[in-house]
Design a protein around this motif. Structure first.
Motif, PDB file in Angstrom:
ATOM      1  N   GLY A 346       6.349  38.373  23.267  1.00  0.00           N
ATOM      2  CA  GLY A 346       5.012  38.512  23.838  1.00  0.00           C
ATOM      3  C   GLY A 346       4.990  38.155  25.313  1.00  0.00           C
ATOM      4  O   GLY A 346       4.366  38.854  26.126  1.00  0.00           O
ATOM      5  N   LEU A 347       5.685  37.072  25.660  1.00  0.00           N
ATOM      6  CA  LEU A 347       5.716  36.638  27.058  1.00  0.00           C
ATOM      7  C   LEU A 347       6.437  37.657  27.935  1.00  0.00           C
ATOM      8  O   LEU A 347       5.946  38.013  29.019  1.00  0.00           O
ATOM      9  CB  LEU A 347       6.396  35.278  27.171  1.00  0.00           C
ATOM     10  CG  LEU A 347       6.482  34.691  28.586  1.00  0.00           C
ATOM     11  CD1 LEU A 347       5.090  34.456  29.157  1.00  0.00           C
ATOM     12  CD2 LEU A 347       7.280  33.392  28.586  1.00  0.00           C
ATOM     13  N   TYR A 348       7.601  38.139  27.491  1.00  0.00           N
ATOM     14  CA  TYR A 348       8.347  39.133  28.262  1.00  0.00           C
ATOM     15  C   TYR A 348       7.523  40.412  28.437  1.00  0.00           C
ATOM     16  O   TYR A 348       7.548  41.038  29.498  1.00  0.00           O
ATOM     17  CB  TYR A 348       9.679  39.461  27.581  1.00  0.00           C
ATOM     18  CG  TYR A 348      10.574  38.272  27.394  1.00  0.00           C
ATOM     19  CD1 TYR A 348      10.843  37.406  28.449  1.00  0.00           C
ATOM     20  CD2 TYR A 348      11.166  37.998  26.164  1.00  0.00           C
ATOM     21  CE1 TYR A 348      11.664  36.314  28.279  1.00  0.00           C
ATOM     22  CE2 TYR A 348      11.981  36.908  25.987  1.00  0.00           C
ATOM     23  CZ  TYR A 348      12.223  36.057  27.054  1.00  0.00           C
ATOM     24  OH  TYR A 348      13.032  34.960  26.877  1.00  0.00           O
ATOM     25  N   PHE A 349       6.806  40.778  27.391  1.00  0.00           N
ATOM     26  CA  PHE A 349       5.974  41.986  27.439  1.00  0.00           C
ATOM     27  C   PHE A 349       4.880  41.837  28.494  1.00  0.00           C
ATOM     28  O   PHE A 349       4.666  42.738  29.320  1.00  0.00           O
ATOM     29  CB  PHE A 349       5.369  42.257  26.065  1.00  0.00           C
ATOM     30  CG  PHE A 349       4.400  43.405  26.044  1.00  0.00           C
ATOM     31  CD1 PHE A 349       4.862  44.710  26.001  1.00  0.00           C
ATOM     32  CD2 PHE A 349       3.033  43.181  26.078  1.00  0.00           C
ATOM     33  CE1 PHE A 349       3.975  45.777  25.994  1.00  0.00           C
ATOM     34  CE2 PHE A 349       2.144  44.239  26.068  1.00  0.00           C
ATOM     35  CZ  PHE A 349       2.609  45.538  26.027  1.00  0.00           C
ATOM     36  N   VAL A 350       4.182  40.705  28.481  1.00  0.00           N
ATOM     37  CA  VAL A 350       3.087  40.474  29.429  1.00  0.00           C
ATOM     38  C   VAL A 350       3.617  40.424  30.861  1.00  0.00           C
ATOM     39  O   VAL A 350       3.048  41.049  31.773  1.00  0.00           O
ATOM     40  CB  VAL A 350       2.326  39.174  29.091  1.00  0.00           C
ATOM     41  CG1 VAL A 350       1.331  38.826  30.200  1.00  0.00           C
ATOM     42  CG2 VAL A 350       1.595  39.323  27.759  1.00  0.00           C
ATOM     43  N   LEU A 351       4.703  39.682  31.074  1.00  0.00           N
ATOM     44  CA  LEU A 351       5.285  39.589  32.410  1.00  0.00           C
ATOM     45  C   LEU A 351       5.704  40.968  32.921  1.00  0.00           C
ATOM     46  O   LEU A 351       5.475  41.315  34.089  1.00  0.00           O
ATOM     47  CB  LEU A 351       6.495  38.655  32.397  1.00  0.00           C
ATOM     48  CG  LEU A 351       6.220  37.161  32.198  1.00  0.00           C
ATOM     49  CD1 LEU A 351       7.529  36.388  32.059  1.00  0.00           C
ATOM     50  CD2 LEU A 351       5.394  36.599  33.347  1.00  0.00           C
TER      51      LEU A 351
END
Length: 369
Positions: A346-351
């Motif tokens: 989720g974090l990699y996707f948002v970044l």
């Protein structure tokens, strides 16, 4: 990206979010594209844990996630076929400008990753040699997908002319020849390797077959938009997932666990069942998807029109930020536990999405995604 105050946006797009021609936006396609790119990030953030979790209580869950996310790339090929195979794209001269663009994008991001490998990750590589080789073969693992896609782009004018010249019966025959028959033989090949092999005429298999199948299903979408189809496709989607997991267990029990996972290959019948069923299910519930809140639809659309950029860029964060700790929360790629890796996805996707949106506002650089 074009915007209007009301959804749907009147634009037709290809796999990289490029505008192909103005027409009503399809929320079912946006939704499939939205989940497919999220699945891609999950695959890359959790791939090593698949082997690490074997023999633990988490393996069944990991196997389930791996089975579901295996549909990501096939869905992209099918969605490409939806919007690339058409009368407008029979024009060789204009369409090949798009071919050149996707080739240059692939080479640009190959170079970026090679520079990261050499100067930030201290890998001993010859960048010039690898860039030359990249003209023929992927040099960055996750960019393998771009090469068959480029092949399909090159063939699109020919495929469009052929497809549009066929009657309904001939289209079904074509799909039997380039997709259904090879899928059946490819599945039997697992058991009867010495007797059966995939036929030599299956050029670009399975990508070509999925590409054409996406267009065929899209052309017949009205026949799928009812509750009966929704129910059947739900059942076959679940059955496909179960069969993928069962096939995986059979192969693992006989050959052992490894990073090579042939049972997630879309050339196999269970995977073909999953991919096709999900695609049809999304079409069948299109009228319900149209009713979801406007802000959610706009966000889905935002992601859907930036899948190419997300695909190119997301691995940078996994390489450079493999283990992030924020206020005691661990966001981990490829090691640790499954919960941390899903949080990391989720974090990699948002970044990645944020970076893509920034790049799109920068002149010249915006042409790289």
């Amino acid at each position: 990206m074009l915007r209007t105050n009301e959804f749907p946006i009147k634009v037709c797009y290809d796999i990289n979010g490029d505008i192909m021609e103005k027409q009503q936006r399809e929320i079912f396609a946006d939704t499939l594209r939205f989940f497919a790119i999220i699945f891609v990030v999950i695959i890359h953030a959790t791939c090593n844990y698949y082997v690490e979790s074997y023999g633990t209580k988490m393996f069944i869950m990991t196997l389930g996630i791996s089975s579901l996310t295996s549909c990501a790339v096939p869905l992209f090929y099918m969605l490409s076929g939806c919007f690339l195979i058409n009368k407008k794209n029979t024009n060789y001269k204009t369409f090949y400008k798009k071919v050149l663009k996707i080739i240059l994008q692939t080479l640009f991001w190959t170079l970026i990753y090679l520079l990261i490998f050499k100067f930030l990750m201290n890998q001993d590589i010859n960048i010039i040699k690898k860039m030359f080789t990249a003209l023929f073969k992927e040099q960055v693992d996750h960019l393998w997908y771009m090469y068959p896609l480029i092949g399909l782009y090159i063939l699109t004018p020919f495929i469009s002319r052929l497809y549009l010249s066929l009657n309904e019966r001939e289209k079904k025959g074509l799909l039997m020849l380039i997709l259904v028959l090879p899928v059946l033989l490819g599945t039997l090949q697992l058991k009867f390797w010495d007797i059966i092999s995939i036929p030599k005429f299956a050029i670009f298999f399975p990508e070509l077959g999925l590409f054409v199948l996406g267009k065929y299903l899209y052309d017949n979408k009205k026949a799928f938009q009812n509750s009966k189809v929704s129910l059947i496709s739900t059942g076959t989607t679940i059955l496909g997932l179960i069969l993928i997991a069962v096939l995986a267990k059979i192969i693992i029990n006989s050959q052992g666990i490894s990073n090579t996972k042939p049972y997630f290959d879309c050339t196999l019948l269970p995977n073909f069942m999953l991919d096709t069923s999900l695609f049809i299910f999304a079409i069948s519930i299109n009228k319900y998807l149209e009713k979801i809140p406007q802000k959610i639809k706009k966000f889905i659309s935002l992601v859907a029109t930036n899948t190419g950029g997300i695909y190119f860029i997301h691995m940078i964060f996994l390489y450079l930020l493999p283990d992030i700790n924020i206020f005691g929360l661990h966001f981990t790629a490829n090691n640790g536990n499954l919960i941390n890796m899903l949080l990391g996805s989720g974090l990699y996707f948002v970044l990645t999405l944020i970076v893509v949106l920034i790049i799109k506002k920068i002149p010249y650089l915006n042409k790289t995604i």
